[in-house]
Scaffold this active site. Structure first.
Site, PDB file in Angstrom:
ATOM      1  N   ASP A  12       0.860  -1.185   0.000  1.00 57.83           N
ATOM      2  CA  ASP A  12       0.000   0.000   0.000  1.00 57.83           C
ATOM      3  C   ASP A  12       0.901   1.242   0.000  1.00 57.83           C
ATOM      4  O   ASP A  12       0.861   2.033   0.920  1.00 57.83           O
ATOM      5  CB  ASP A  12      -0.918  -0.012   1.235  1.00 57.83           C
ATOM      6  N   ASP A  17       6.998   1.204   2.302  1.00 61.27           N
ATOM      7  CA  ASP A  17       6.753   0.224   1.232  1.00 61.27           C
ATOM      8  C   ASP A  17       7.624   0.574   0.020  1.00 61.27           C
ATOM      9  O   ASP A  17       8.253  -0.303  -0.584  1.00 61.27           O
ATOM     10  CB  ASP A  17       5.294   0.279   0.754  1.00 61.27           C
ATOM     11  N   ASN A  41      -2.397   2.384   3.692  1.00 59.98           N
ATOM     12  CA  ASN A  41      -1.886   3.729   3.970  1.00 59.98           C
ATOM     13  C   ASN A  41      -2.724   4.785   3.265  1.00 59.98           C
ATOM     14  O   ASN A  41      -2.750   5.955   3.667  1.00 59.98           O
ATOM     15  CB  ASN A  41      -0.432   3.851   3.508  1.00 59.98           C
ATOM     16  N   THR A 126       3.356  -6.039   2.347  1.00 58.34           N
ATOM     17  CA  THR A 126       3.710  -5.008   3.327  1.00 58.34           C
ATOM     18  C   THR A 126       2.558  -4.035   3.604  1.00 58.34           C
ATOM     19  O   THR A 126       2.792  -2.923   4.080  1.00 58.34           O
ATOM     20  CB  THR A 126       4.970  -4.244   2.864  1.00 58.34           C
ATOM     21  N   PHE A 167      -1.091  -1.793  12.693  1.00 60.21           N
ATOM     22  CA  PHE A 167      -1.961  -1.259  11.631  1.00 60.21           C
ATOM     23  C   PHE A 167      -2.335  -2.293  10.560  1.00 60.21           C
ATOM     24  O   PHE A 167      -3.519  -2.493  10.275  1.00 60.21           O
ATOM     25  CB  PHE A 167      -1.265  -0.042  10.989  1.00 60.21           C
ATOM     26  N   ASN A 168      -1.353  -2.928   9.916  1.00 63.91           N
ATOM     27  CA  ASN A 168      -1.664  -3.799   8.767  1.00 63.91           C
ATOM     28  C   ASN A 168      -2.593  -4.950   9.157  1.00 63.91           C
ATOM     29  O   ASN A 168      -3.460  -5.347   8.383  1.00 63.91           O
ATOM     30  CB  ASN A 168      -0.378  -4.383   8.159  1.00 63.91           C
ATOM     31  N   HIS A 240       9.721  -0.221   8.617  1.00 60.44           N
ATOM     32  CA  HIS A 240       8.898  -1.414   8.830  1.00 60.44           C
ATOM     33  C   HIS A 240       8.980  -2.378   7.642  1.00 60.44           C
ATOM     34  O   HIS A 240       9.352  -3.538   7.772  1.00 60.44           O
ATOM     35  CB  HIS A 240       7.426  -1.013   8.972  1.00 60.44           C
ATOM     36  N   ASP A 241       8.560  -1.864   6.474  1.00 59.13           N
ATOM     37  CA  ASP A 241       8.319  -2.761   5.343  1.00 59.13           C
ATOM     38  C   ASP A 241       9.603  -3.309   4.729  1.00 59.13           C
ATOM     39  O   ASP A 241       9.616  -4.401   4.156  1.00 59.13           O
ATOM     40  CB  ASP A 241       7.491  -2.034   4.275  1.00 59.13           C
TER      41      ASP A 241
HETATM   42  C1  BDR Z   1       2.793  -0.426   8.739  1.00 60.54           C
HETATM   43  O1  BDR Z   1       1.798   0.580   8.542  1.00 60.54           O
HETATM   44  C2  BDR Z   1       2.202   1.480   7.540  1.00 60.54           C
HETATM   45  O2  BDR Z   1       2.168   2.793   7.996  1.00 60.54           O
HETATM   46  C3  BDR Z   1       3.583   1.094   7.097  1.00 60.54           C
HETATM   47  O3  BDR Z   1       3.695   1.190   5.683  1.00 60.54           O
HETATM   48  C4  BDR Z   1       3.777  -0.317   7.599  1.00 60.54           C
HETATM   49  O4  BDR Z   1       3.469  -1.256   6.609  1.00 60.54           O
HETATM   50  C5  BDR Z   1       3.413  -0.243  10.125  1.00 60.54           C
HETATM   51  O5  BDR Z   1       2.453  -0.416  11.134  1.00 60.54           O
HETATM   52 CA    CA Z   2       2.981  -0.670   4.310  1.00 58.39          CA
END
Ligand code: BDR
Ligand code: CA
Length: 314
Positions: A12, A17, A41, A126, A167-168, A240-241
């Site tokens: 996203d 990402d 996102n 991701t 979040f994801n 993160h990703d």
């Molecule tokens: C995830 O949420 C998004 O903001 C980032 O791209 C990452 O995949 C982190 O919680």
């Molecule tokens: Ca992401």
């Protein structure tokens, strides 16, 4: 002989990402077969446009498709604009798309890619796991063509959108549940590791010095992304990703632990939590390799080396 790992990138995009795609495309150990975009996102329309623009930036010419604009069974939710901006990828101007979207959905493109591949394919996801969940529900016969699913999502110890959930996973817990119970091994880069994978303002200065067309965009993405994170007390921007890509090509920089992971889809306080059986209490076999730590310096040095790659190709 082709020693590259064939992968599908599902995301996203999203600053982190996008940086994960920059690195994946620069690695001679990966062969990107297709890209797909998902709501997260930002909505799926913006995410697909961002995916196309990132592909144009890095010279990645593979089929790309837009995925679902809402989770499998829940109403749509996207991240607020203060994290990734209105476009989902605010900051520097990007080239316009060179590759048109396929006229099929993300899940259909994944299915076609798996069917056409002689080797098993690894999915690197991701964003929310909606597209991957749709693939597994719609084409169960193709599971055997999937080598592994490397995700950024969850956190064994804590969440970032609720005390319990990341979040994801929180956006589409049912999709995550399908993925973790699919029988396909998951490599989980959760918050446990991704919040250690910080790019600091000093690292950004180093990237500024590289001076190629991709590094010039990446440092501006990073400045945008860490501005938000510094404002809420982080010492830098969490990549993160990128962990989900690096886990495939540089596992040596991580600490990993195999365990059984379940997804909470109903809890009053724990909806979207990844529950990792870190002590093996349930006796259930591991369905995931959870990444719990990283050598930050080695990780960032590798990232910077991959960004340098674009000085050679441009
Ligand atoms: C995830 O949420 C998004 O903001 C980032 O791209 C990452 O995949 C982190 O919680
Ligand atoms: Ca992401």
């Amino acid at each position: 002989m082709n020693n590259r790992i064939p992968i599908i990138l599902d995301a996203d995009p999203g600053h982190d990402d996008a940086i994960a795609w920059v690195v994946a495309n620069a690695s001679d150990r990966l062969e990107i077969l297709a890209c797909t975009a998902v709501n997260g996102n930002c909505n799926a329309y913006k995410a697909a446009y961002n995916a196309q623009r990132v592909m144009a930036l890095i010279g990645l010419d593979v089929p790309v498709a837009r995925g679902r604009n809402c989770p499998l069974y829940r109403p749509s939710l996207s991240a607020p604009a203060n994290i990734h901006g209105e476009s989902g990828l605010d900051g520097p101007a990007l080239p316009e798309p060179e590759r048109e979207l396929e006229k099929i959905s993300a899940a259909e493109l994944m299915a076609r890619t798996l069917r056409n591949s002689r080797e098993k394919v690894t999915i690197v996801a991701t964003g929310p796991l909606t597209n991957v969940g749709e693939l597994l529900l719609g084409y169960p016969e193709l599971k055997e063509k999937i080598a592994r699913i490397s995700i950024m999502g969850g956190g064994i110890k804590y969440g970032n959108w609720t005390p319990a959930a990341e979040f994801n996973i929180l956006i589409d817990p049912e999709a995550a549940d399908i993925v973790f119970n699919s029988g396909i091994h998951v490599i989980m880069s959760g918050l446990d590791v991704t919040e250690q994978a910080l790019v600091t303002p000093e690292d950004v200065e180093e990237i500024k010095q590289i001076g190629n067309p991709v590094s010039d965009i990446v440092w501006q993405w990073l400045e945008f992304f860490y501005r938000f994170h510094l404002s809420i007390g982080y010492k830098g921007a969490p990549m993160h990703d990128l962990c989900a890509v690096m886990a495939l090509i540089h596992p040596e920089v991580f600490e990993m632990k195999d365990m059984h992971v379940e997804i909470e889809t109903e809890g009053m306080y724990t909806d979207g939590k990844t529950i990792g059986d870190i002590y093996g209490i349930t006796g259930k076999p591991a369905n995931a390799t959870c990444i719990m730590g990283v050598d930050r310096k080695k990780f960032i040095d590798l990232m910077i080396d991959y960004i340098r790659y674009y000085s050679e190709v441009h």
